[in-house]
Design a protein around this motif. Structure first.
Motif, PDB file in Angstrom:
ATOM      1  N   THR A 139      45.424  -4.117   8.132  1.00  0.00           N
ATOM      2  CA  THR A 139      45.776  -3.475   9.392  1.00  0.00           C
ATOM      3  C   THR A 139      46.910  -2.469   9.185  1.00  0.00           C
ATOM      4  N   ASN A 143      49.032  -6.334   7.709  1.00  0.00           N
ATOM      5  CA  ASN A 143      48.519  -7.694   7.800  1.00  0.00           C
ATOM      6  C   ASN A 143      47.044  -7.691   7.408  1.00  0.00           C
ATOM      7  N   VAL A 145      43.256  -9.257   8.156  1.00  0.00           N
ATOM      8  CA  VAL A 145      42.481  -9.866   9.222  1.00  0.00           C
ATOM      9  C   VAL A 145      41.008  -9.856   8.829  1.00  0.00           C
ATOM     10  N   MET A 189      47.716  -5.646  14.290  1.00  0.00           N
ATOM     11  CA  MET A 189      47.007  -6.926  14.261  1.00  0.00           C
ATOM     12  C   MET A 189      46.986  -7.595  15.636  1.00  0.00           C
ATOM     13  N   LEU A 193      43.544  -8.766  17.655  1.00  0.00           N
ATOM     14  CA  LEU A 193      43.239 -10.145  18.026  1.00  0.00           C
ATOM     15  C   LEU A 193      43.205 -10.361  19.531  1.00  0.00           C
ATOM     16  N   ALA A 229      37.350 -11.554  15.264  1.00  0.00           N
ATOM     17  CA  ALA A 229      38.557 -11.068  14.591  1.00  0.00           C
ATOM     18  C   ALA A 229      39.529 -12.234  14.513  1.00  0.00           C
ATOM     19  N   ARG A 230      39.856 -12.638  13.331  1.00  0.00           N
ATOM     20  CA  ARG A 230      40.710 -13.801  13.154  1.00  0.00           C
ATOM     21  C   ARG A 230      41.584 -13.593  11.921  1.00  0.00           C
ATOM     22  N   PRO A 231      42.743 -14.220  11.911  1.00  0.00           N
ATOM     23  CA  PRO A 231      43.630 -14.111  10.746  1.00  0.00           C
ATOM     24  C   PRO A 231      43.103 -14.955   9.598  1.00  0.00           C
ATOM     25  N   LYS A 236      46.427 -19.213  10.004  1.00  0.00           N
ATOM     26  CA  LYS A 236      45.694 -19.345  11.266  1.00  0.00           C
ATOM     27  C   LYS A 236      46.472 -20.158  12.293  1.00  0.00           C
TER      28      LYS A 236
END
Length: 394
Positions: A139, A143, A145, A189, A193, A229-231, A236
């Motif tokens: 990102t 970060n 993702v 990010m 999210l 969309a998730r870390p 998490k």
């Protein structure tokens, strides 16, 4: 046993087994190939016997053989002609190549092509195809993702879809991944999210359309869906806590907004009511003052004409108002001692009503009334003395 092996019958060294049909050595042709003219003559006689002259007599190639060859040729042409028919489905379009070069696009239905010269390939132009792209992406705020995107598309130009690029579907997959990485690389990010998903979807579709137009793939994007969309799994839990805190913040803001919408109208109404009451009190006070001024202005000429009389009348009117609210009886100490009439029954009735009113009131109100009563009594006593002395003088 080989045809030329020694020991064959008749002692002719196998000449009777000559595969070319040569039984002697005349002309020195026992070792050479057969005569081609003789072979074709025999073949012509056989064909002529089948199609023209069943007895095997007559001309060798000019009669029945020519007819037989014509029939074979006609059958071959018929087979070639009927093999050229083909059908294109209702949802398809056919791309026809002539000797390997693009010629035309044919519509659904029964079509014909010269077999061996034209080739075709049917392409479904109405089916909605789906392609999914996903992966770890970086990102704008550095970060990582995991993002998933689903692309729905259909074929708009069959020729471009088949021959402009090597593999249009694979090229679209690569273009989707490139467009998605470009958009994610320009986004934060938190936005990816939470609230920025719709903007990311729209930006990805616009970027993907630009790529398709530049490569001229013959495809049309129908829709782009932002799947997930998730870390990364390692962080998490922390991101879940952050999202929960953000949701709590939004909930508190909504609750505060609802509370404000409930309190503010009430406060506004109360303030408006107090304002109107103040205006009413102001008007009453001003009007009362104006009335007193008018009354004083009417009384002023009378006072100027007879000051002493006017003062005494005003005093007596005031005392009458004051003594009408008390149960005290005033006796002139300087009188001649004649018997006076005291209204005991009225005094008793006033005392009873006064006591019942005191019992029904609260403690603080009772004390206040008691103090006011004592004050009124003292004031009445002083005024009675003054009145008695003045009456004595009169």
């Amino acid at each position: 046993m080989a045809w030329n092996e020694p020991g064959n019958n008749n002692g002719n060294n196998g000449r009777d087994k000559d595969p070319w049909g040569n039984k002697d050595n005349r002309g020195g042709r026992d070792q050479g190939p057969p005569d081609l003219d003789e072979v074709f003559s025999k073949l012509s006689q056989k064909l002529g016997g089948k199609f023209g002259n069943k007895g095997g007599k007559g001309p060798s190639i000019g009669g029945g053989g020519a007819i037989g060859l014509g029939i074979i040729a006609a059958i071959a042409v018929a087979v070639w002609f009927f093999s050229g028919f083909y059908t294109i489905g209702e949802a398809e379009r056919g791309v026809v190549l002539r000797l390997g070069k693009y010629d035309r696009i044919v519509d659904p239905g029964l079509n014909w092509r010269p077999a061996g010269i034209d080739t075709y390939e049917a392409v479904n132009v109405q089916a909605i195809r789906s392609l999914r792209g996903s992966g770890l992406m970086l990102t704008k705020d550095e970060n990582v993702v995991t993002v998933g995107m689903d692309v729905q598309y259909r074929i708009s130009d069959p020729y471009k879809y088949l021959y402009t690029v090597t593999n249009a579907d694979d090229s679209l997959g690569q273009a989707t991944d490139s467009a998605l990485r470009a958009v994610i690389g320009d986004s934060l990010m938190d936005s990816i999210l939470t609230s920025g998903r719709q903007q990311i979807r729209q930006s990805t579709q616009e970027t993907l359309n630009d790529i398709i137009d530049s490569y001229d793939m013959g495809l049309t994007i129908v829709d782009v869906n932002f799947q997930s969309a998730r870390p990364p799994e390692q962080v998490k839990d922390s991101f879940d806590d952050a999202i929960a805190a953000r949701e709590d913040e939004e909930r508190f803001e909504r609750e505060a907004e609802a509370y404000r919408n409930d309190i503010l109208p009430k406060a506004t109404g109360r303030a408006e009511r107090l304002k109107r009451e103040a205006l009413g009190y102001s008007e009453r006070t001003i009007n009362a003052a104006i009335g007193e001024v008018a009354q004083f202005e009417k009384l002023l000429p009378e006072y100027a004409a007879a000051p002493e009389v006017t003062r005494n009348r005003m005093y007596l009117d005031t005392m009458e108002k004051v003594y009408s609210n008390t149960s005290k009886v005033l006796i002139d100490s300087e009188s001649s001692g004649n018997l006076l009439y005291l209204p005991i029954d009225k005094l008793a009735g006033k005392e009873g009503s006064s006591q019942s009113n005191r019992k029904s009131s609260s403690g603080s109100t009772y004390d206040q009334i008691e103090l006011e009563s004592k004050s009124n009594d003292q004031q009445s006593d002083s005024q009675s003395r003054t009145s008695g002395s003045r009456q004595g003088r009169y």
